[in-house]
Design a protein around this motif. Structure first.
Motif: not given
Ligand SMILES: [Zn+2]
Length: 497
Positions: A449, A454, A479, A481-482
């Motif tokens: 993102c 992240c 994303c 990660s998030c």
């Molecule tokens: Zn992210």
């Protein structure tokens, strides 16, 4: 036309007697570090025995290849309006430390001269690890008004860095012998941005001519060049799966201009800071080129770079040596006149050893000339990339060799692209990656993102550092990660050189 003498002696690694048959037999993919050292040695590029870590001796054949490669870079620099300069190697400590981020980034790896003979110097002198500071301090008076801009200069010099990781010829060095660094100065931030794109385009052309595959990425903010606003890197992958930076194009913004006071008189009569870029490449690119194109028989040098494009090897039969030598000399003469960089090997050695050696040196085309061919006016052509042979009429040989050199170039390019495709992976998520990725195979892409947290979290989750992101290619996946879905880009990860 280069004047290349006959083969001369081929160097051996320690312990090999001159009569022993030379063998290569190292698998490039399975044992790349050994392959690389061996290929550069038997391939006559460098002598790695100099008694200072990370400093290597260039042999004549290797240095010719390096010169040819750098010749392409000179041509591109001049064509795109860069002018060549030279700035001194030593930089006073007071100037070296003027830009704080730069100082932080480079102080630890710079060699410093503190003494001359027994006398301690009044001011320490830094041996350039790169030339920004010494150059920018001196260039102030060159830039007075807007008519002095843009200013685009470059130099090719040696630089020194106290490399603590394992060193390797051309790839990781304490003395970089041919560092081409370009530095540009602009009136506005927009012009500096545009220059970054021009720099990337120049490097793309350069790597295309070396037949090297690459990916253009932007480095994440936490990993930019010391003192930079952002940098674009051209990344490739080595045969051991490690990512390698081929070149870096850096937007310095006005950070150095502020540190060094580089200003010009703008149209409103006020002094304005210049905006700067810099970009560099070195002999590393020759190392990558040799690593990617070579095979288990040694080096394969693209025809445009090859110091020797064709080698003529007469096959001696008892009592016919002189006739064969004369015949080979005639073939060589014709090829030289046609503009081919040509050598002839008439040493008193077994023909098998000669074939082996010239293959290890990566010469694109070999001509074999036996008594039978000489009598019938034929030649045997061997091409290094596919190791295939064909017989041609001697009169038609120059035309056919030309075709072969073009075809070898195309084949090497296609092979390298195919290899690269198999070394760049795209995954949707961390679990997708963990399921489908074998360690250390290449560069790995994940949706990201743009948030630093992240990026760093992903580095931790997969245990592999970031390489950079492709900023103009937006992804539809969330994303990794998030889970955010807006403005997604692809972040690449990889172990690097
Ligand atoms: Zn992210």
């Amino acid at each position: 036309m280069d004047n290349i003498p006959n083969a001369g002696e081929m160097r051996k690694t320690d312990g090999e007697s001159s009569s022993a048959k030379v063998t290569f037999s190292i698998d490039k993919t399975k044992n790349f570090p050994d392959w690389y050292d061996r290929a550069l040695n038997i391939g006559d590029m460098v002598d790695a025995r100099y008694p200072v870590k990370g400093m290597y001796i260039w042999r004549p054949y290797g240095f010719k290849a390096l010169r040819r490669m750098m010749g392409i870079m000179h041509e591109i620099m001049e064509r795109t309006g860069h002018e060549e300069v030279y700035f001194p190697m030593l930089i006073p400590a007071s100037i070296f430390g003027k830009e704080r981020d730069f100082l932080k980034g480079f102080k630890g790896e710079a060699f410093v001269v503190t003494r001359a003979g027994t006398e301690t110097l009044g001011e320490e002198l830094f041996v350039r690890p790169t030339s920004e500071t010494g150059m920018y301090e001196s260039i102030k008076p060159w830039v007075r008004s807007i008519s002095d801009l843009p200013l685009k200069i470059y130099q090719v010099v040696n630089i020194f860095r106290h490399e603590t990781k394992q060193t390797r010829p051309m790839l990781r060095l304490r003395e970089v012998v041919q560092f081409k660094e370009a530095h540009t100065f602009h009136a506005t931030a927009e012009e500096a941005d545009a220059q970054v794109q021009e720099g990337v385009a120049a490097y793309k052309e350069f790597f295309d001519r070396l037949l090297l595959p690459y990916l253009v990425v932007e480095t994440p903010s936490w990993d930019t060049f010391a003192g930079a606003v952002y940098n674009m890197d051209l990344m490739s992958v080595m045969p051991d799966g490690k990512a390698i930076e081929l070149g870096s194009v850096i937007n310095l913004g006005d950070k150095f201009a502020r540190a060094f006071g580089i200003t010009y008189q703008a149209n409103d009569n006020k002094q304005a800071y210049v905006h700067q870029t810099c970009y560099g490449i070195s002999e590393r690119e020759l190392g990558v080129m040799l690593a990617i194109h070579g095979d288990n028989n040694g080096l394969i040098i693209p025809p445009e770079i090859a110091p020797i494009q064709v080698v003529v090897i007469p096959i001696f039969h008892k009592g016919k040596e002189e006739t064969m030598k004369k015949g080979a000399e005639k073939v060589k003469q014709i090829l030289v006149e046609q503009g081919f960089r040509t050598a002839m090997d008439i040493r008193d050695r077994g023909v098998g050893d000669k074939y082996y050696e010239w293959e290890a040196r990566g010469v694109p085309v070999r001509i074999e000339l036996g008594p039978k061919e000489l009598e019938s006016g034929k030649l045997i052509l061997f091409r290094r990339d596919t190791r295939k042979k064909e017989t041609v009429d001697a009169a038609k040989a120059p035309k056919r060799i030309n075709e072969l050199l073009v075809d070898i170039t195309d084949t090497l390019r296609a092979r390298a692209q195919e290899y690269f495709k198999g070394r760049v992976f795209h995954f949707k998520s961390v679990s997708d990656l963990k399921k489908n990725y074998k360690e250390r195979e290449g560069m790995i892409g994940l949706p990201w993102c743009g948030d630093e947290k992240c990026g760093r979290k992903l580095e931790e989750d997969i245990g592999i550092p970031t390489v950079g992101f492709v900023h103009d290619k937006h992804l539809s996946e969330p994303c990794a990660s998030c889970g955010k879905t807006k403005d997604m880009v692809e972040m690449f990860f990889g172990r690097t050189y």
